[in-house]
Design a protein around this motif. Structure first.
Motif: not given
Length: 535
Positions: A339-343, A345, A316, A336-337, A365, A363, A387
């Motif tokens: 964070c999503k790439k690396h899983g 939150e 996180w 956020l982009s 958390y 998107g 979310r």
């Protein structure tokens, strides 16, 4: 009519201009037969493209107007060939025209309050002389302000005008209005440029004043549900919980929720409020690393990308959106982009951004906010967006269990119907959260010689000014308070760095900016004069 609920501003949108043209027609065609009528019932002034219109509005209705322009030739130049010979030596003139107030507002303070804003605008533009063609029926009013007649009456029968001029000095000597503009001595309320408590709309105050009702009543639960739905719509969130408390409580709720996620986290800090998040995380014994930068340095998505690539197992990330100490805005979509790439939150403290700038929480958390600040209501309600559906978790303290709030529709415990009603009213007044650009505001301060943190990428809601060592932020703030201007300067982190802050949140009027800067500069110059070493 009650003029307290009116808004005074510089006209800026097409609807305001269209109403100006119709008011212009009603006054200068139907009431004062200066122009011939037309079927459109609208009159566009021949100098319209050069005019600045000061207007009074009640909600969306323009009820008063007055215009000013400085480009020559003036309207009076066509009537008086030697105008410059008549004006005082050293005059920097402007021409004031097209005064009109709807009949039902003529016995109120609308005219004087428009003049109040007009004077601030003229001071900001460095005009020191104003000329007008005063209508015959308003000569007494103009003389009361300090206008001096010259030359012969002009115009036709029924539409006669007296050429007049007013100097800055005569205005000051002839009426207390100038001192009201310069010093705000006669204001009913303070000029509030605090990040909280913020200026409130009358309807918010009235909603708060309603008799309290039980938090178990259906009336209250319906109002609370409406507020939660509206909050979600504003920021594109799935769920919102409204809790009795401050933004600090909202962040404690997020910290408590993060204890449920196994693994290590990451916190970002380049100012006071990033470090406060680190303190929240530490108090909950969370396992985390940090990216820390200087208070005038950015933390970028590239910094986050680099950290995550070099530190495996981060689950996180928690950051402020607007770092209130400086106004720095984190690149939320960019982070956020990553964070999503690396899983990972993403959790956000959005207390100083929601209501000030557009915020999209899709998107994200968890995110915190508050009823005060940008949302324009009283402080006292913490808001936590989430979310996902969240179940109650018995291992957490009851008041910090986000799942309990979700299960009980945000009302598992005693609530304040007064605060909820006030927030409901504030939300109904906000069709959009878009504000004036932060770069435009900061450039205005910089042009006046102030050392301002940040550029166009920073928040328009917070402007932080760094004072030279010879000027005490505490003393300057105290002097402004005596002038009935409230700025932020008493927090420990501001006093330590000799900074002051000007916030534009809540029911704030950007047209007060020229007056604020003029008085701020005057008081700072006075302190410099008293202490030459400050130069």
């Amino acid at each position: 009519m009650d003029s307290v609920q009116l808004i005074y501003k510089i006209a800026s949108d097409l609807d305001e201009l269209e109403q100006i043209y119709k008011l212009n027609y009603k006054t200068f065609v139907e009431e004062i037969p200066q122009h011939t009528g037309n079927g459109q019932l609208r009159l566009v002034d021949r100098f319209d493209g050069e005019n600045t219109y000061i207007i009074a509005k009640k909600q969306s209705e323009v009820v008063g107007m007055i215009s000013v322009r400085a480009n020559r030739p003036f309207s009076l130049d066509g009537k008086i060939s030697n105008l410059d010979e008549i004006l005082p030596e050293g005059a920097v003139p402007c021409e004031i025209r097209l005064l009109s107030v709807k009949e039902e507002y003529r016995k109120s303070y609308v005219f004087y309050k428009m003049v109040h804003l007009l004077a601030a605008h003229c001071l900001d533009k460095n005009y020191n002389t104003a000329v007008i063609s005063g209508t015959e029926r308003q000569l007494r009013l103009y003389k009361k302000i300090g206008f001096e007649p010259f030359g012969q009456m002009v115009g036709n029968e029924g539409a006669r005008f007296q050429p007049m001029f007013l100097t800055k000095e005569r205005f000051e000597n002839s009426t207390k209005a100038f001192k009201r503009v310069m010093h705000r001595k006669a204001r009913d309320k303070m000029m509030n440029f605090l990040p909280g408590p913020v200026p409130l709309h009358k309807e918010v105050e009235q909603a708060f004043a309603h008799s309290p009702v039980s938090h178990r009543s259906q009336t209250f639960l319906n109002a609370l549900q409406e507020v939660r739905l509206k909050l979600c719509q504003y920021v594109n969130a799935n769920f919102a919980q409204v809790v009795t408390g401050t933004g600090t409580l909202g962040n404690d709720i997020i910290a408590a929720q993060l204890t449920r996620i196994p693994g290590r986290g990451l916190l970002l800090a380049n100012g006071e409020f990033g470090y406060r998040l680190i303190d929240h995380a530490s108090r909950f014994n969370l396992d985390f690393g940090t990216i820390e930068k200087g208070w005038r340095e950015p933390v970028t998505p590239e910094d986050v990308e680099s950290y995550l690539c070099n530190n495996q197992g981060i689950k996180w990330l928690w950051t402020v959106h607007c770092e209130t100490s400086t106004g720095f805005l984190y690149d939320l979509p960019g982070i956020l982009s990553v964070c999503k790439k690396h899983g990972v939150e993403l959790c956000v403290d959005a207390c100083s951004s929601i209501g000030v700038i557009p915020v999209d929480l899709d998107g994200i958390y968890l995110a915190s906010s508050t009823s005060g600040k940008g949302l324009g209501s009283y402080p006292g309600l913490a808001i936590v967006f989430h979310r996902d559906e969240i179940r109650p978790y018995g291992a957490l303290p009851a008041y910090l269990d986000l799942g309990s709030y979700h299960a009980a529709g945000s009302a598992p415990f005693t609530h304040s119907s007064n605060l909820v009603n006030a927030l409901k009213a504030a939300l109904s007044l906000r069709e959009t959260f878009v504000r004036t650009s932060g770069g435009r505001i900061r450039e205005y301060f910089k042009e006046k010689g102030f050392d301002v943190i940040g550029d166009h990428s920073y928040s328009p809601g917070v402007v932080t000014i760094c004072l030279p060592s010879g000027i005490s932020s505490n003393e300057l703030g105290d002097r402004l308070k005596k002038q009935k201007i409230l700025v932020s300067y008493e927090s420990g982190y501001l006093l330590k760095r000799n900074w002051i802050q000007v916030a534009f949140m809540g029911e704030q009027v950007f047209d007060d900016l020229p007056l604020l800067v003029a008085i701020l500069k005057k008081e700072a110059d006075t302190l410099i004069k008293d202490r030459p070493s400050a130069l």
